[in-house]
Design a protein around this motif. Structure first.
Motif, PDB file in Angstrom:
ATOM      1  N   THR A 110       0.802  -1.094  -0.075  1.00 37.18           N
ATOM      2  CA  THR A 110       0.021   0.108  -0.009  1.00 37.18           C
ATOM      3  C   THR A 110       0.978   1.438  -0.110  1.00 37.18           C
ATOM      4  O   THR A 110       0.571   2.161  -0.552  1.00 37.18           O
ATOM      5  CB  THR A 110      -0.836   0.228   1.212  1.00 37.18           C
ATOM      6  N   LEU A 111       2.036   1.233   0.732  1.00 37.21           N
ATOM      7  CA  LEU A 111       2.793   2.236   0.685  1.00 37.21           C
ATOM      8  C   LEU A 111       3.406   2.699  -0.636  1.00 37.21           C
ATOM      9  O   LEU A 111       3.576   3.598  -1.225  1.00 37.21           O
ATOM     10  CB  LEU A 111       4.055   2.180   1.613  1.00 37.21           C
ATOM     11  N   GLY A 112       3.799   1.375  -1.376  1.00 35.02           N
ATOM     12  CA  GLY A 112       4.514   1.553  -2.655  1.00 35.02           C
ATOM     13  C   GLY A 112       3.211   2.123  -3.815  1.00 35.02           C
ATOM     14  O   GLY A 112       3.849   2.954  -4.564  1.00 35.02           O
ATOM     15  N   LEU A 113       2.180   1.895  -3.184  1.00 37.27           N
ATOM     16  CA  LEU A 113       1.157   2.392  -4.260  1.00 37.27           C
ATOM     17  C   LEU A 113       0.925   3.974  -4.006  1.00 37.27           C
ATOM     18  O   LEU A 113       0.888   4.578  -5.235  1.00 37.27           O
ATOM     19  CB  LEU A 113      -0.271   1.812  -3.897  1.00 37.27           C
ATOM     20  N   VAL A 114       0.978   4.451  -2.722  1.00 33.97           N
ATOM     21  CA  VAL A 114       0.870   5.580  -2.394  1.00 33.97           C
ATOM     22  C   VAL A 114       2.061   6.489  -3.048  1.00 33.97           C
ATOM     23  O   VAL A 114       1.966   7.496  -3.776  1.00 33.97           O
ATOM     24  CB  VAL A 114       0.851   6.193  -0.852  1.00 33.97           C
ATOM     25  N   LEU A 115       3.237   5.956  -2.887  1.00 33.09           N
ATOM     26  CA  LEU A 115       4.341   6.726  -3.406  1.00 33.09           C
ATOM     27  C   LEU A 115       4.241   6.738  -5.078  1.00 33.09           C
ATOM     28  O   LEU A 115       4.599   7.682  -5.771  1.00 33.09           O
ATOM     29  CB  LEU A 115       5.547   6.025  -3.201  1.00 33.09           C
ATOM     30  N   GLY A 116       3.709   5.497  -5.553  1.00 33.18           N
ATOM     31  CA  GLY A 116       3.716   5.543  -7.185  1.00 33.18           C
ATOM     32  C   GLY A 116       2.746   6.507  -7.876  1.00 33.18           C
ATOM     33  O   GLY A 116       2.887   7.356  -8.649  1.00 33.18           O
ATOM     34  N   VAL A 117       1.491   6.719  -7.017  1.00 29.62           N
ATOM     35  CA  VAL A 117       0.716   7.764  -7.340  1.00 29.62           C
ATOM     36  C   VAL A 117       0.943   9.057  -7.045  1.00 29.62           C
ATOM     37  O   VAL A 117       1.153  10.074  -8.011  1.00 29.62           O
ATOM     38  CB  VAL A 117      -0.830   7.443  -6.734  1.00 29.62           C
ATOM     39  N   ALA A 118       1.821   9.414  -6.031  1.00 27.65           N
ATOM     40  CA  ALA A 118       2.323  10.551  -5.739  1.00 27.65           C
ATOM     41  C   ALA A 118       3.565  11.006  -6.629  1.00 27.65           C
ATOM     42  O   ALA A 118       3.586  12.130  -7.189  1.00 27.65           O
ATOM     43  CB  ALA A 118       2.952  10.608  -4.402  1.00 27.65           C
ATOM     44  N   SER A 119       4.080  10.085  -7.274  1.00 29.66           N
ATOM     45  CA  SER A 119       5.433  10.363  -8.425  1.00 29.66           C
ATOM     46  C   SER A 119       4.825  10.594  -9.739  1.00 29.66           C
ATOM     47  O   SER A 119       5.137  11.174 -10.439  1.00 29.66           O
ATOM     48  CB  SER A 119       6.360   9.629  -8.191  1.00 29.66           C
ATOM     49  N   SER A 120       3.660   9.715 -10.019  1.00 31.76           N
ATOM     50  CA  SER A 120       3.098   9.823 -11.391  1.00 31.76           C
ATOM     51  C   SER A 120       2.267  10.910 -11.769  1.00 31.76           C
ATOM     52  O   SER A 120       1.932  11.460 -12.651  1.00 31.76           O
ATOM     53  CB  SER A 120       2.482   8.266 -11.805  1.00 31.76           C
ATOM     54  N   ASP A 121       1.589  11.504 -10.714  1.00 30.96           N
ATOM     55  CA  ASP A 121       0.429  12.572 -10.697  1.00 30.96           C
ATOM     56  C   ASP A 121       0.936  13.643  -9.698  1.00 30.96           C
ATOM     57  O   ASP A 121       0.107  14.026  -9.046  1.00 30.96           O
ATOM     58  CB  ASP A 121      -0.903  11.908 -10.536  1.00 30.96           C
ATOM     59  N   SER A 122       2.057  14.254  -9.835  1.00 33.10           N
ATOM     60  CA  SER A 122       2.666  15.309  -8.970  1.00 33.10           C
ATOM     61  C   SER A 122       1.823  16.488  -8.973  1.00 33.10           C
ATOM     62  O   SER A 122       1.712  17.059  -8.172  1.00 33.10           O
ATOM     63  CB  SER A 122       4.078  15.555  -9.304  1.00 33.10           C
ATOM     64  N   SER A 123       1.209  16.647 -10.102  1.00 30.13           N
ATOM     65  CA  SER A 123       0.508  17.924 -10.216  1.00 30.13           C
ATOM     66  C   SER A 123      -0.762  18.062  -9.269  1.00 30.13           C
ATOM     67  O   SER A 123      -1.152  19.110  -8.794  1.00 30.13           O
ATOM     68  CB  SER A 123      -0.045  18.181 -11.700  1.00 30.13           C
ATOM     69  N   ASP A 124      -1.374  16.761  -9.155  1.00 32.53           N
ATOM     70  CA  ASP A 124      -2.483  16.874  -8.256  1.00 32.53           C
ATOM     71  C   ASP A 124      -1.844  16.646  -6.733  1.00 32.53           C
ATOM     72  O   ASP A 124      -2.833  17.271  -5.748  1.00 32.53           O
ATOM     73  CB  ASP A 124      -3.454  15.482  -8.460  1.00 32.53           C
ATOM     74  N   PHE A 125      -0.696  16.542  -6.436  1.00 28.81           N
ATOM     75  CA  PHE A 125      -0.209  16.303  -4.958  1.00 28.81           C
ATOM     76  C   PHE A 125       0.697  17.598  -4.793  1.00 28.81           C
ATOM     77  O   PHE A 125       0.947  17.674  -3.371  1.00 28.81           O
ATOM     78  CB  PHE A 125       0.309  15.282  -4.728  1.00 28.81           C
ATOM     79  N   GLU A 126       0.876  18.679  -5.579  1.00 29.42           N
ATOM     80  CA  GLU A 126       1.408  19.664  -5.082  1.00 29.42           C
ATOM     81  C   GLU A 126       1.034  20.547  -4.166  1.00 29.42           C
ATOM     82  O   GLU A 126       1.652  20.773  -3.089  1.00 29.42           O
ATOM     83  CB  GLU A 126       1.744  20.437  -6.445  1.00 29.42           C
ATOM     84  N   ALA A 127      -0.422  20.553  -3.966  1.00 28.74           N
ATOM     85  CA  ALA A 127      -0.876  21.388  -2.800  1.00 28.74           C
ATOM     86  C   ALA A 127      -1.238  20.403  -1.746  1.00 28.74           C
ATOM     87  O   ALA A 127      -1.703  20.828  -0.910  1.00 28.74           O
ATOM     88  CB  ALA A 127      -2.408  21.892  -3.398  1.00 28.74           C
ATOM     89  N   GLU A 128      -0.862  19.102  -1.854  1.00 29.39           N
ATOM     90  CA  GLU A 128      -1.034  18.186  -0.719  1.00 29.39           C
ATOM     91  C   GLU A 128       0.185  17.402  -0.263  1.00 29.39           C
ATOM     92  O   GLU A 128       0.038  16.324   0.108  1.00 29.39           O
ATOM     93  CB  GLU A 128      -2.129  17.190  -1.071  1.00 29.39           C
ATOM     94  N   ASP A 129       1.348  18.017  -0.681  1.00 29.39           N
ATOM     95  CA  ASP A 129       2.477  17.514  -0.246  1.00 29.39           C
ATOM     96  C   ASP A 129       2.665  17.106   1.379  1.00 29.39           C
ATOM     97  O   ASP A 129       3.214  16.337   1.548  1.00 29.39           O
ATOM     98  CB  ASP A 129       3.773  18.429  -0.473  1.00 29.39           C
TER      99      ASP A 129
END
Length: 638
Positions: free
Chosen positions: A250-269
């Motif tokens: 599950t942790l790897g999935l979170v890291l993968g989503v965060a790295s592949s869709d960084s635009s959606d996570f910029e405000a939620e770093d």
């Protein structure tokens, strides 16, 4: 001249054999080669003395011999020996287990439902309770005992824990049933039934637990547990490892989503880093001890040896810990902190303080010191892993139900359940668990402090120090020294502190990422408490098992409990609003907390090598100062 009867036997272990009189080597329960041959087929009852001497043990096809005990009739050649795990024994064990589980469930349901209901007959409910107890005792326990006694004893351990927990809940909820205003509940009948059956159930669980402890201390039981500890430990490790792997995935999935869709996570770093550290804490809590148990369980079963434990210098580990804190804090202060390095940094920041204190206990110095010998990597890692796999899991459960009991009793004292119209609650009803969830509203600041003192500063020290010390009890041997017992206890405390640092660190940074280094530094001080306290408990187990000094063992345990209670009690008091503490500013409370942690942690860190140095066995004196050195030269040596 020396007579033949006065000559020393060639093999002292067989000196009592009536046939060879020590001239031949064979086991105490093996047939002596000099014994006369046995008749091929006749029933006989071997005399006890002959059985003890191994006279009637018969040879097997591999050159050894079958044990003589329990062998009263010769087995015809070619006949198959009955397996101890026969089909009907298996069926009996399964049937007894299922029957016992059903009866305990029916017993609890009848007490909590029928005996407390205003619409049910109390007499019929009592008959059902009596029938469930009778069936559980006869078709459950008796059938288990008759089918497979060793397995029945293991089931009794779980049954004792279930009865104790069930009786505890009956007692703490008995006054709750008297207060609630539900037309479907007979308040006085329900309260009296829960109180009476709670006492009986709790007492029965305690008696059964005492019997289980007596069984476990028998030599045969200890030998049987010794044979099963490796496969059971490995199986438990597999379960923990699989759970940890699931969390890591599950942790790897979170890291993968965060790295592949960084635009959606910029405000939620902020949220991404906090979630990553939270998953890291959960994964390490299960995966690391699971892998330790599996690895050592398999290797020890295969007879693989392990190397001596030689830790690095404590100063080197401490410097590495400082570097990890600097690197992690530098990342946390970035405008957009990176999530990928934090799992490793958070894990290292949690494990390195404990490694430093283990080095203190092993070397008794910041530097090279004098290394404690006789400790292996397997012992240290098992003490570390067992404290997590057993201590953390069980302590968390005990602390939770202990805190629940204190909170419920204080709510009853305030009459918080008088307006409750339902046990479970609902969309339009205020239930018992709703009141418990809103305890902060119902309890005054002083009552909240009392509840926290009992739930954090009284129950956990007693439970945690005992449960952490069990890992030392599992590893201690007759040849274990005091210094080795203290070092194993320090390793167990380091494992417990590792999990606390992971979880507390993940909880604090959920609100403020910049506070990561502060909480990890504070947890390093808390780990010093765990290492010192559990080291004292390990030393107490040595005095209990090897030193024959029960009074000193108990005093060491209570010393560890008091140190733990002072640490937890100060933290609880400083976080409360009793007396004048509620009028202090946050900065003042923060400075006082830091000062307390610095002073206490410094005392703990200073005490670990000091105690380890005092427990060192004195080195052997030089030959010149011994009677051997005072002997006159001989054999031509001048």
């Amino acid at each position: 001249m020396i007579d033949d009867d006065e000559r020393l036997p060639a093999f002292p272990e067989t000196a009592t054999c009536p046939y060879c009189r020590g001239s031949l080597r064979h086991g105490a329960r093996q047939r002596c080669p000099a014994a006369p041959p046995l008749p091929a087929d006749r029933p006989y009852d071997a005399p006890p003395a002959a059985i003890a001497a191994g006279t009637f043990a018969r040879p097997n096809q591999r050159g050894g011999s079958f044990p003589a005990a329990g062998y009263g009739r010769t087995r015809p050649k070619g006949a198959k020996q009955a397996s101890p795990f026969g089909f009907w024994r298996f069926v009996g064990a399964v049937t007894g287990t299922i029957t016992l589980m059903v009866c305990v469930s029916v017993y609890a349901w009848l007490i909590f439902d029928d005996l407390t209901s205003a619409y049910q007959s109390g007499g019929s409910a009592l008959i059902g309770v009596a029938v469930s107890i009778l069936v559980g005792a006869t078709l459950g326990l008796a059938l288990l005992w008759r089918s497979w006694r060793a397995y029945a004893k293991g089931v009794c351990v779980f049954l004792a824990a279930t009865l104790i927990m069930l009786g505890y809940f009956m007692l703490i909820f008995a006054p709750v049933y008297r207060q609630i205003n539900d037309a479907g509940i007979a308040e006085y009948q329900a309260s009296n039934a829960l109180f009476i059956f709670g006492l009986l159930t709790l007492g029965g669980g305690i008696v059964l637990a005492a019997l289980c402890l007596r069984w476990a201390l028998e030599p045969e039981a200890r030998a049987s547990l010794g044979r099963w500890r490796r496969p059971l430990g490995a199986a438990y490790g597999v379960l923990l490892g699989l759970l940890g792997l699931f969390v890591i995935g599950t942790l790897g999935l979170v890291l993968g989503v965060a790295s592949s869709d960084s635009s959606d996570f910029e405000a939620e770093d902020f949220e991404v880093v906090a979630v990553v550290i939270g998953f890291t804490a959960l994964a390490m809590q299960f995966f690391v001890p699971g892998m330790i148990l599996v690895y050592h369980g398999i290797r020890s079963s295969l007879g693989a040896r392990t190397s001596a434990f030689r830790p690095p210098w404590a100063i080197a580990i401490a410097v590495t810990f400082g570097a990890v804190l600097l690197a992690g804090q530098a990342n946390m202060r970035l405008e957009s902190p990176y999530a990928w390095p934090m799992p490793a940094l958070h894990t290292l920041a949690a494990v390195l303080p404990g490694a430093t204190y283990i080095a203190f206990a092993m070397r008794a110095s910041w530097l090279r010191g004098r290394l404690l010998k006789g400790i292996t990597w397997r012992q240290i890692t098992l003490a570390w892993g067992l404290a997590i796999a057993v201590g953390v899991m069980m302590a968390g459960f005990v602390n939770s139900i202990g805190g629940l009991g204190v909170t419920v009793l204080l709510l009853v004292y305030n009459g918080a359940f008088e307006d409750v119209s339902s046990i479970s609650g609902g969309s339009f009803e205020y239930g018992v668990w709703d009141v418990i969830g809103d305890a902060e509203i119902w309890l005054t600041s002083t009552q909240q402090w009392i509840a926290n003192i009992v739930a954090i500063a009284i129950i956990p020290p007693f439970a945690e120090e005992f449960l952490k010390g069990l890992s030392v009890l599992f590893l201690i041997r007759r040849t274990t020294t005091r210094g080795q017992a203290f070092a194993l206890g320090a390793a167990a405390g380091a494992g417990f502190g590792f999990v606390e640092a992971l979880l507390y660190g993940a909880g604090v940074i959920a609100d403020d990422l910049s506070a990561w280094w502060e909480i990890m530094l504070i947890r390093a001080g808390s780990t010093s408490l765990h290492c010192l306290a559990t080291g004292l408990v390990g030393l107490g187990w040595w005095y209990w098992m090897n030193g024959d000094d029960k009074r000193r063992a108990i005093s060491l345990y209570f010393t560890a409990v008091i140190l733990h209670a002072i640490w937890n009690g100060f933290a609880v008091t400083l976080d409360s609003e009793i007396f004048w503490i509620g009028t202090l500013e946050d900065k003042t409370i923060e400075y006082v907390a830091y000062g307390f942690v610095i002073v206490m942690a410094a005392a703990f860190i200073w005490s670990i090598p000091r105690i380890a140095r005092g427990l060192r066995e004195p080195p052997p004196p030089p030959v010149a100062d011994t009677p051997l050195g005072a002997m006159r030269p001989w054999m031509g040596v001048p």
